[in-house]
Design an enzyme around this catalytic site. Structure first.
Site, PDB file in Angstrom:
ATOM      1  N   ASP A   1      -4.812 -24.563   4.353  1.00  0.00           N
ATOM      2  CA  ASP A   1      -4.625 -25.994   4.617  1.00  0.00           C
ATOM      3  C   ASP A   1      -4.620 -26.293   6.115  1.00  0.00           C
ATOM      4  OD1 ASP A   1      -4.602 -27.563   2.330  1.00  0.00           O
ATOM      5  OD2 ASP A   1      -2.529 -27.055   1.824  1.00  0.00           O
TER       6      ASP A   1
ATOM      7  N   GLN B   1       1.259 -27.008  -2.438  1.00  0.00           N
ATOM      8  CA  GLN B   1       0.919 -28.412  -2.706  1.00  0.00           C
ATOM      9  C   GLN B   1       2.058 -29.312  -2.242  1.00  0.00           C
ATOM     10  OE1 GLN B   1      -2.096 -29.584  -3.984  1.00  0.00           O
ATOM     11  NE2 GLN B   1      -1.259 -31.592  -3.464  1.00  0.00           N
TER      12      GLN B   1
ATOM     13  N   LYS C   1      -8.605 -28.061  -7.691  1.00  0.00           N
ATOM     14  CA  LYS C   1      -8.829 -26.979  -6.726  1.00  0.00           C
ATOM     15  C   LYS C   1      -9.094 -25.652  -7.459  1.00  0.00           C
ATOM     16  CE  LYS C   1      -6.056 -29.408  -3.322  1.00  0.00           C
ATOM     17  NZ  LYS C   1      -4.714 -29.664  -2.774  1.00  0.00           N
TER      18      LYS C   1
END
Ligand code: NAP
Length: 276
Positions: free
Chosen positions: A122, A99, A55
């Site tokens: 997200d 994460q 990412k």
């Protein structure tokens, strides 16, 4: 149809999305705006390290800034919340990505609620989840959003068609089903308690396999001519999917799309925060 024509090429669509994001980032740079994505990694899970690394790398390739905040596995809830609060308050930060999975001592739902919804790239904050339910503009979970881009750009019609989603997680299955519904598919969601899974999945004209169980989808699960999107990390076998008209490969299917959509979400967050 040749094997090449059958492939739903996630890598190619992801590259197109990345190029669009890079072009928009370059336009923003002319106005002295450089989107920034901050990732939070708690503990040293090797798979999470790989995801966060790719990412960060992709952000840099597209001209965006990124920072990775590494915390030890034994981090307490209040320590992680303090970091999230700091990133929420930092005007330089456009996107915050925590994460997952987090170590067991941490309350994941509470952390995801803590992230500023405007920086929630997200799409996991309850406010963004609710906006998605209502089909209103929101930051949307990257994996299902990427699959919708793939289906649209590959010309897969959804309106009026039977779609079956195997999996009901908050990250993939549920938002996937909602997005398909908003695209006017007739949607069925399957899970571990579904009786006679094959009978249900054989109804699918579009089948999204997101259970994460190796070899779950066999030939008896796929109708002749169905479009199959394989979200799992384990490849669904050739024999199993010989009947499919179009299929995503693994690797090169959904994985690259997820990261491309994260970049698109970071760009969208950067613009929305500045009313651009
Ligand atoms: P998850 O949270 O473990 O959810 C799995 C879902 O599958 C659950 O809803 C579960 O049902 C259902 N399931 C399990 N066994 C089943 C069975 N035998 N029959 C029918 N349904 C069954 O996983 P996730 O986070 O949604 O991820 C799903 C898969 O996508 C994983 O393989 C993951 O690695 C992959 N993934 C890939 C990407 C990517 O970028 N490529 C991104 C995210 C996820 P219950 O709810 O009843 O337990």
């Amino acid at each position: 149809m040749s094997d090449d024509q059958r492939i739903l090429d996630g890598s190619r669509v992801a590259a197109a999305i990345r190029a669009e994001v890079a072009a928009a980032v370059a336009e923003l740079a002319a106005r002295a705006v450089v989107p920034r994505l901050d990732a939070v990694l708690v503990g040293g899970d090797p798979a999470s390290e790989v995801y966060v690394g790719s990412k960060a790398r992709t952000s840099a390739e597209l001209g965006m800034r990124s920072e990775t905040h590494r915390l030890p596995a034994a981090t307490r809830q209040d320590e992680l919340e303090a970091l999230v609060d700091r990133l929420n308050a930092d005007p330089e930060v456009d996107g915050i990505l925590v994460q997952l999975p987090l170590p067991r001592q941490l309350d994941t739902a509470a952390i995801l609620r803590r992230v500023d919804p405007a920086k929630d790239v997200d799409g996991f904050h309850p406010m963004n989840v609710g906006l998605l339910q209502q089909n209103r503009p929101a930051l949307r979970p990257c994996t299902p959003a990427g699959i919708m881009e793939l289906l649209e750009r590959e010309g897969i019609a959804l309106a009026g068609r039977r779609a079956v989603v195997v999996g009901r997680s908050d990250i993939v299955g549920k938002p996937m089903a909602v997005m398909l519904l908003h695209a006017h598919a007739t949607v069925t969601i399957c899970h571990s308690r579904t009786r006679d899974l094959a009978a249900v999945t054989r109804e699918a004209e579009v089948l999204i396999a997101a259970a994460g169980v190796c070899a779950l989808i066999g030939p008896e699960h796929v109708a002749e001519g169905a479009v199959v999107v394989d979200v799992g990390m384990h490849r669904v076998g050739d024999r199993e999917t010989a009947k499919a008209s179009r299929i995503t490969p693994v690797p090169g299917g959904v994985g690259p799309l997820t990261i491309a959509m994260l970049m698109a979400n970071t760009l969208a967050a950067a613009k929305a925060r500045r009313d651009l």
